[in-house]
Write an enzyme that holds these catalytic residues in place. Structure first.
Site, mmCIF file in Angstrom:
data_model
loop_
_atom_site.group_PDB
_atom_site.id
_atom_site.type_symbol
_atom_site.label_atom_id
_atom_site.label_comp_id
_atom_site.label_asym_id
_atom_site.label_seq_id
_atom_site.Cartn_x
_atom_site.Cartn_y
_atom_site.Cartn_z
ATOM 1 N N GLU A 1 0.809 -1.232 0.000
ATOM 2 C CA GLU A 1 0.000 0.000 0.000
ATOM 3 C C GLU A 1 0.842 1.282 0.000
ATOM 4 O O GLU A 1 0.526 2.248 0.700
ATOM 5 C CB GLU A 1 -0.990 -0.027 1.179
ATOM 6 C CG GLU A 1 -1.975 -1.182 1.048
ATOM 7 C CD GLU A 1 -2.840 -1.454 2.277
ATOM 8 O OE1 GLU A 1 -2.774 -0.683 3.243
ATOM 9 O OE2 GLU A 1 -3.567 -2.449 2.252
ATOM 10 N N GLU B 1 -5.904 -10.456 -2.738
ATOM 11 C CA GLU B 1 -6.646 -10.589 -1.462
ATOM 12 C C GLU B 1 -8.150 -10.514 -1.694
ATOM 13 O O GLU B 1 -8.861 -9.834 -0.956
ATOM 14 C CB GLU B 1 -6.250 -9.461 -0.491
ATOM 15 C CG GLU B 1 -4.760 -9.273 -0.304
ATOM 16 C CD GLU B 1 -4.407 -8.166 0.699
ATOM 17 O OE1 GLU B 1 -5.321 -7.652 1.371
ATOM 18 O OE2 GLU B 1 -3.223 -7.838 0.801
#
Ligand SMILES: *[C@@H]1O[C@H](CO)[C@@H](O)[C@H](O)[C@H]1NC(C)=O
Ligand SMILES: *[C@@H]1O[C@H](CO)[C@@H](O)[C@H](O)[C@H]1NC(C)=O
Ligand SMILES: *[C@@H]1O[C@H](CO)[C@@H](O)[C@H](O)[C@H]1NC(C)=O
Ligand SMILES: *[C@@H]1O[C@H](CO)[C@@H](O)[C@H](O)[C@H]1NC(C)=O
Ligand SMILES: *[C@@H]1O[C@H](CO)[C@@H](O)[C@H](O)[C@H]1NC(C)=O
Ligand SMILES: *[C@@H]1O[C@H](CO)[C@@H](O)[C@H](O)[C@H]1NC(C)=O
Length: 586
Positions: free
Chosen positions: A356, A463
């Protein structure tokens, strides 16, 4: 073909077969698949606006051939047709006061349809993010995609919208810096029914996940084919990586172990490799759990994505990390990357190096703006056999998170790879794929994957989850199929699992390991993305042909007269086109 083994045939019979492969081959073009995953997706800024997709679809006057006809001012700005030096008419919004001041067109959406959107955009000065938005009335704006537009050339804004109700909406453009004019040309909005969408996916799957195989069975010293020979083909390993996240519950539950091992060959540990898990207290590393999970995976021939060396979100740093001075952080981070990456080097297929790092910048804020690039380089040096990934959320899920738009993620990765020495690092794009409870915007998802694909790097959904809701199972299936059908996607990991292991968001089983509807979807797709065992006979000329999913296969040929058999293995890959293989046995 890699190798041949397991010949069970007696030496008396001599049997040969020849395999002809072709990869994707020629695909019949029809009105739809002609434009499907179109090669026109580009992140280059072009001197002239590129193609008007689908002839503009439902947009009136999409190329501004008739001035501003069909378009109106939205907000307080002014609009006008402009003409380029090459006499190309386009639309300009100027004297803008608010980000949404631009031009708009009312379009009629139909519930349940997906709308692919594209437009060519530039700004009057410098560069700026321009977004397409759909005003549904009552001040609500649904994001439809964005692009970092430049002055002096045209950039492709590609996106889309899923209509969850029928009615008119206003298509308009948005850009924060109101002193820049928004210029647009060659707009397109094309609706597709869910049925058409699924048809496109299936067409693409045929093209990108399968290869044609043709074989001829002959005896040595004779060109004549052996007709009526039995051909048995069994897939031993599928090529596409469809896996599932796992957590530490797996160490204590044989039910979870059996559930997992009977389904998946790819995984990532949801939290157990993270820094906050392996070094809860400074200097006291503890890999007990991650090591045990690794052993379970290896014992069951499950490949692992290393998740994650660092996480750039300040919220997920342990208190001791947060308390460090920049110099201390640098030392601690150095120890962390050396420790985890060398520990599992060779044992994982990939590393999420800095999770991220487009949304957040904990490392950059403390260690300098090249931090991610430097750790990319370090991780690769420590484990050159793994692929190095960026990993972000909302890039394919949600067009409104402009910071992590596919354009920006692409730029972030390219920036890291252009850092001195990083040019040749094998990189991958991880898109997390955490979807909400509503209808996933597959048009936006596809457009985003198209833009990311222009990097040439493999894309993994890392994910995938879908929040609980009435249609959770259906939406999960739609997302998974969309990913599987995209040529640039090489793997999918779902962050889902059995309820007893704590996967309450996307639960694949109930407390007793009975499949939920979402679990049934996963099982159905696992089966569908593998080839069934196949039994056939060669024709009179000794030929047999079929189309097979990429993967490893075992093939057995049985002689029609003597019943002797021979077995060998072969591989169908996307690169195995036009290869001819000979097998000679004596
Ligand atoms: C783009 O629009 C212009 C008119 O503005 C038109 O002349 C041109 O053919 C379009 N380009 C493509 C590739 O469709
Ligand atoms: C907005 O755009 C103008 C014109 O390009 C530029 O001079 C100005 O610096 C920009 N403002 C911001 C906040 O970026
Ligand atoms: C779809 O539904 C969501 C959530 O209910 C809403 O916010 C959005 O505006 C809707 N989109 C359209 C195009 O109607
Ligand atoms: C390491 O972690 C394991 C599992 O949580 C625990 O049982 C063990 O006591 C820990 N070791 C140390 C030295 O803290
Ligand atoms: C980042 O790396 C580039 C390329 O080596 C270098 O020019 C620049 O000074 C670095 N920036 C910082 C803040 O270290
Ligand atoms: C081959 O197998 C078939 C079916 O099992 C059998 O009927 C036939 O007699 C066998 N032929 C030889 C030569 O063993």
């Amino acid at each position: 073909m890699k190798a041949f083994s397991g010949f069970t045939m007696p030496l008396l019979l001599c049997l040969a077969f020849v395999l002809f492969y072709s990869g994707s081959g020629k695909v019949t073009q029809d009105a739809f698949n002609d434009l499907y995953y179109d090669a026109s997706a580009t992140t280059q800024c072009l001197a002239e606006p590129g193609i008007t997709m689908y002839g503009g679809g439902i947009i009136v006057n999409p190329q501004f051939t008739y001035g501003t006809y069909g378009w109106t001012v939205s907000g307080q700005g002014e609009i006008a047709e402009r003409v380029s030096r090459t006499n190309n008419g386009f639309m300009a919004a100027y004297n803008r006061k608010l980000p949404l001041d631009s031009f708009s067109q009312k379009v009629l959406l139909e519930k349940g349809e997906f709308y692919m959107f594209s437009a060519w955009v530039q700004v009057s000065e410098g560069s700026e993010t321009v977004s397409a938005v759909f005003g549904t009335g009552g001040g609500e704006f649904v994001p439809g995609g964005s692009v970092v537009a430049e002055h002096g050339c045209w950039s492709l804004l590609k996106g889309g919208i899923a209509a969850n109700s029928s009615g008119p909406v206003d298509l308009l453009f948005e850009s924060k810096n109101t002193s820049k004019e928004i210029w647009v040309d060659n707009v397109s909005l094309q609706p597709f029914s869910k049925k058409q969408w699924r048809f496109h996916q299936d067409q693409s799957i045929e093209k990108v996940r399968k290869g044609k195989v043709r074989l001829q069975v002959t005896y040595p010293y004779s060109k004549a084919g052996v007709g009526g020979a039995t051909v048995l083909i069994k897939q031993t390993k599928p090529d596409f990586a469809f896996g599932c996240g796992m957590n530490s519950h797996i160490l204590k539950s044989t039910d979870y172990q059996n559930w997992f091992a009977s389904r998946f060959k790819f995984t990532a540990f949801t939290n157990e490799m993270k820094w906050y898990s392996t070094e809860k207290k400074q200097g006291q590393e503890n890999y007990t759990i991650a090591d045990a999970m690794l052993k379970f995976a290896q014992d069951n021939k499950i490949s692992i994505r290393g998740h994650t060396v660092f996480w750039d979100d300040p919220k997920y740093q342990t208190d001791w990390v947060k308390a460090l001075s920049p110099k201390e952080l640098q030392e601690a981070a150095e120890r962390r990357i050396n420790s985890i990456v060398s520990r599992y080097a060779g044992d994982v297929i990939a590393w999420d190096v800095v999770n991220e790092n487009l949304h957040f910048s904990f490392l950059e804020d403390n260690l300098g703006k090249n931090a991610s690039s430097i750790y990319f380089s370090k991780a690769y040096k420590l484990d050159p056999s793994a692929r190095m990934f960026v990993n972000e959320f909302n890039t394919i899920e949600f067009g409104g998170d402009v910071k992590v738009s596919p354009w920006n993620l692409k730029k972030r990765l390219e920036g890291m790879l252009s850092y001195p020495g990083n040019e040749d690092i094998p990189a991958g794009i991880g898109v997390q794929g955490h979807f909400g409870p509503g209808q996933p915007n597959l048009a936006y998802m596809r457009s985003s994957l198209d833009i990311l694909a222009t990097t040439g790097a493999p894309i993994w959904l890392t994910e995938v989850s879908v929040e609980p809701g009435l249609y959770q199972a259906q939406y999960l299936e739609e997302v998974l199929r969309e990913a599987y059908s995209h040529p640039a996607v090489e793997g999918i990991i779902i962050f889902a699992g059995p309820l007893p292991a704590g996967f309450s968001a996307t639960a694949l089983t109930d407390m007793n390991f009975n499949s939920t509807p979402a679990g049934d979807v996963v099982d159905k797709l696992i089966k569908e993305w593998k080839s069934d065992d196949l039994k056939a006979r060669t024709d009179e000329g000794g030929f047999f042909g079929t189309s097979l999913l990429h993967g490893e296969y075992e093939i057995t040929i049985i002689d029609p007269i003597t019943n002797s058999s021979s077995t060998s293995i072969f591989e169908v890959t996307k690169d195995s086109s036009e290869k001819i293989f000979h097998i000679q046995m004596e």
